[in-house]
Design an enzyme around this catalytic site. Structure first.
Site, PDB file in Angstrom:
ATOM      1  N   LEU A 141      31.012  40.590  44.323  1.00 10.17           N
ATOM      2  CA  LEU A 141      29.685  40.748  44.925  1.00 10.17           C
ATOM      3  C   LEU A 141      28.664  40.321  43.881  1.00 10.17           C
ATOM      4  CD1 LEU A 141      29.998  44.287  46.607  1.00 10.17           C
ATOM      5  CD2 LEU A 141      30.129  42.062  47.736  1.00 10.17           C
ATOM      6  N   ASP A 142      27.563  39.744  44.325  1.00  7.20           N
ATOM      7  CA  ASP A 142      26.506  39.376  43.389  1.00  7.20           C
ATOM      8  C   ASP A 142      25.997  40.615  42.661  1.00  7.20           C
ATOM      9  OD1 ASP A 142      26.726  36.803  44.379  1.00  7.20           O
ATOM     10  OD2 ASP A 142      25.028  36.996  45.740  1.00  7.20           O
ATOM     11  N   LYS A 143      25.409  40.410  41.509  1.00  2.18           N
ATOM     12  CA  LYS A 143      24.921  41.510  40.680  1.00  2.18           C
ATOM     13  C   LYS A 143      24.100  42.522  41.477  1.00  2.18           C
ATOM     14  CE  LYS A 143      21.783  42.428  36.785  1.00  2.18           C
ATOM     15  NZ  LYS A 143      20.860  41.820  35.798  1.00  2.18           N
ATOM     16  N   ARG A 240      23.270  34.590  51.347  1.00  3.89           N
ATOM     17  CA  ARG A 240      21.910  34.288  50.877  1.00  3.89           C
ATOM     18  C   ARG A 240      21.562  32.823  51.120  1.00  3.89           C
ATOM     19  NH1 ARG A 240      22.292  36.196  44.819  1.00  3.89           N
ATOM     20  NH2 ARG A 240      20.064  35.672  44.835  1.00  3.89           N
TER      21      ARG A 240
END
Length: 327
Positions: A141-143, A240
């Site tokens: 998962l992204d930060k 995104r």
């Protein structure tokens, strides 16, 4: 880089059903707990014996009933240190671990984030993952994306999970808040690759890897939409990039959404909320998969984090005050 090793010893007789198969193909069926690429590496390295004799030819034909013996080493990387970082563990057994990742936590060490990551926390919580590639991390998962992640604690568990992820047999659903009002759901099917000039960004590119995202509307607000999304693929920044491509970027996404979009005549509370929301409003809310060892179908949910709950409350109040149209 200091390393340690874990010994692997495997023995089995080749079943008659594999008559005529190549050695690498036969081993993949006989030892499904290990990936085809890893088994091929062991063959080429001389770690595989057929009836007591070393065979380093992956294409060697199998006649059936041969005795296969594998003695190999799994390299354990010591380059990453274990750190006492709290993990929100949703589920754990001897094979897998499911966590609910908070915002502002990087999954894997990289440039600018050499420590303080999920990987460092995993090495502390379950030291045995040091012998599993990428410390058992199957997907990222992204930060600043919150929510559910599955981690493999053993090499066999990781092999099966990676195969099922690639076969799109792991279900991952997200919730997000997008700028703009979508009328209905749909499918975004657009390939994603590295941005040609911005090396930290991804973009829709014909030369990119296939990427598909399903989305449906959960709730419409005056100038925003609460979405439920499901991934078919798992490209970097996929949701995104896809939502930005639709011209409905996620709230708080500075990389793909630009400056906050403020609807007309909105309250100071809403202005503060939108300007102060410093991460993409994206949460991995549901994870479903067949257990890599028992094959039991399992499902987990992680409730929306407090910041997204507060955001939705403010958007709802704004819509109740002004109505749906942003005129």
């Amino acid at each position: 880089m200091p390393t340690d090793h874990q010994s692997i010893v495997l023995s089995a007789a080749v079943p008659e059903s594999l008559l005529g198969k190549r050695l690498d193909q036969a081993l993949a069926e006989m030892f499904p707990d290990y990936s085809r690429s890893r088994l091929k590496e062991w063959i080429l390295a001389g770690n595989v014996q057929i009836n007591g004799s070393v065979c380093d030819k992956p294409r060697e034909k199998i006649f059936g009933e041969e005795q296969i013996d594998i003695q190999a080493q799994l390299e354990v990387q010591e380059s990453h240190v274990a750190q006492d970082i709290e993990l929100n563990i949703v589920y754990e057994d001897e094979h897998i671990l499911v966590i609910n990742k908070p915002a502002d936590l990087v999954v894997h060490p990289g440039a600018g984030n050499a420590s303080g990551t999920v990987l460092n926390a995993l090495l502390n919580h379950a030291p045995q993952v040091a012998s599993v590639p990428r410390a058992g991390i199957v997907h990222r998962l992204d930060k600043d994306t919150t929510g559910l992640m599955v981690v493999a604690k053993t090499v066999p568990a990781q092999t099966h999970l990676v195969e099922r992820l690639q076969a799109r047999e792991i279900s991952r659903e997200y919730e997000a808040v997008a700028c703009g009002t979508l009328v209905a759901g749909g499918l975004i099917d657009a390939p994603i690759g590295r941005h040609p000039t911005k090396r930290t960004s991804m973009a829709i590119r014909e030369s990119g890897k296939p990427a598909a995202t399903h989305y449906r509307v959960k709730q419409k607000f005056r100038a925003h939409t609460h979405l439920r999304l499901k991934l078919e693929s798992g490209r970097t920044h996929q949701i995104r990039v896809h939502m930005s491509h639709l011209k409905y970027p996620l709230v708080g996404d500075a990389l793909y959404g630009g400056r906050p979009r403020l609807p007309k005549a909105c309250s100071q509370e809403m202005i503060d909320m939108l300007r102060g929301f410093k991460r993409q409003a994206l949460h991995a809310i549901q994870l479903e998969l067949a257990h890599p060892i028992t094959n039991e179908w399992m499902s987990w949910q992680a409730p929306l984090p407090d910041d997204m709950v507060a955001l939705l409350q403010v958007l709802k109040a704004d819509t109740e005050l002004h109505g749906m149209a942003d005129d």
